[in-house]
Design a protein around this motif. Structure first.
Motif, mmCIF file in Angstrom:
data_model
loop_
_atom_site.group_PDB
_atom_site.id
_atom_site.type_symbol
_atom_site.label_atom_id
_atom_site.label_comp_id
_atom_site.label_asym_id
_atom_site.label_seq_id
_atom_site.Cartn_x
_atom_site.Cartn_y
_atom_site.Cartn_z
ATOM 1 N N VAL A 98 36.222 36.905 32.904
ATOM 2 C CA VAL A 98 37.069 36.095 33.774
ATOM 3 C C VAL A 98 38.265 36.916 34.204
ATOM 4 O O VAL A 98 38.613 37.921 33.578
ATOM 5 N N GLN A 99 38.918 36.440 35.257
ATOM 6 C CA GLN A 99 40.129 37.100 35.735
ATOM 7 C C GLN A 99 41.352 36.506 35.051
ATOM 8 O O GLN A 99 41.321 35.362 34.577
ATOM 9 N N PRO A 100 42.435 37.266 35.007
ATOM 10 C CA PRO A 100 43.672 36.734 34.426
ATOM 11 C C PRO A 100 44.074 35.425 35.090
ATOM 12 O O PRO A 100 43.978 35.274 36.318
ATOM 13 N N GLY A 101 44.496 34.472 34.260
ATOM 14 C CA GLY A 101 44.900 33.171 34.752
ATOM 15 C C GLY A 101 43.793 32.136 34.778
ATOM 16 O O GLY A 101 44.069 30.940 34.938
ATOM 17 N N GLU A 102 42.567 32.576 34.630
ATOM 18 C CA GLU A 102 41.445 31.651 34.669
ATOM 19 C C GLU A 102 41.206 31.010 33.304
ATOM 20 O O GLU A 102 41.875 31.323 32.322
ATOM 21 N N LEU A 121 44.252 32.531 30.721
ATOM 22 C CA LEU A 121 43.821 33.713 29.980
ATOM 23 C C LEU A 121 44.496 34.971 30.507
ATOM 24 O O LEU A 121 44.781 35.093 31.703
ATOM 25 N N ASN A 122 44.779 35.885 29.594
ATOM 26 C CA ASN A 122 45.331 37.191 29.971
ATOM 27 C C ASN A 122 44.570 38.290 29.243
ATOM 28 O O ASN A 122 43.720 38.014 28.377
ATOM 29 N N SER A 123 44.893 39.501 29.564
ATOM 30 C CA SER A 123 44.121 40.644 29.037
ATOM 31 C C SER A 123 44.188 40.723 27.520
ATOM 32 O O SER A 123 43.253 41.236 26.884
ATOM 33 N N GLU A 124 45.259 40.215 26.933
ATOM 34 C CA GLU A 124 45.379 40.259 25.474
ATOM 35 C C GLU A 124 44.446 39.273 24.776
ATOM 36 O O GLU A 124 44.313 39.320 23.556
ATOM 37 N N VAL A 143 34.628 37.595 25.060
ATOM 38 C CA VAL A 143 35.467 37.151 26.172
ATOM 39 C C VAL A 143 36.207 38.365 26.710
ATOM 40 O O VAL A 143 36.907 39.045 25.965
ATOM 41 N N THR A 144 36.026 38.629 27.986
ATOM 42 C CA THR A 144 36.702 39.748 28.639
ATOM 43 C C THR A 144 37.548 39.205 29.775
ATOM 44 O O THR A 144 37.035 38.513 30.660
ATOM 45 N N VAL A 145 38.839 39.504 29.714
ATOM 46 C CA VAL A 145 39.761 39.075 30.763
ATOM 47 C C VAL A 145 40.228 40.319 31.505
ATOM 48 O O VAL A 145 40.930 41.162 30.957
ATOM 49 N N SER A 146 39.802 40.421 32.738
ATOM 50 C CA SER A 146 40.095 41.616 33.517
ATOM 51 C C SER A 146 40.024 41.313 35.000
ATOM 52 O O SER A 146 39.202 40.507 35.435
#
Length: 113
Positions: free
Chosen positions: A11-15, A84-87, A109-112
């Motif tokens: 997912v992208q950051p913020g999603e 969600l954020n990269s951390e 879970v990958t946030v990027s």
């Protein structure tokens, strides 16, 4: 005891994303259930817990963004993850303890962007 986690993805950051963990082999309604996560190069950390009563606790880094819930009819716990954020990138594991520790297989879970 088997714990089957699902719902991870990219997912992208913020999603947002919702994880599920289906349990079998235990009297689910009597079990406290937990979500842990392990990021690359880091130790596994407790993300959220839900008691058999429904009381919840959260790690400081996810308070206000993540919500743990349970459905005792479906023997399933959920982790709703917002903002969600990269951390938050990690493998997420469901866990319970009944005389010993039981872990699910983990869901990534990958946030990027």
């Amino acid at each position: 005891v088997q714990l089957q986690a699902s719902g991870g993805g990219l997912v992208q950051p913020g999603e947002s994303l919702r994880l599920s963990c289906a349990a079998s082999g235990i009297i689910f309604s009597l079990q406290a259930m937990n979500w842990y996560r392990q990021a690359p190069g880091k130790e596994r950390e407790l993300v959220a817990s839900i008691a058999k009563s429904g009381n919840t606790n959260y790690g400081d880094s996810v308070k206000g963004r993540f919500t743990i819930s349970r459905d005792n009819y479906k023997n399933t716990i959920y982790l709703q993850m917002n903002s969600l954020n990269s951390e938050d990138t990690a493998v997420y594991y469901c866990h319970t303890r009944s005389y010993k520790d039981y872990w699910g297989q983990g869901t990534l879970v990958t946030v990027s962007s």
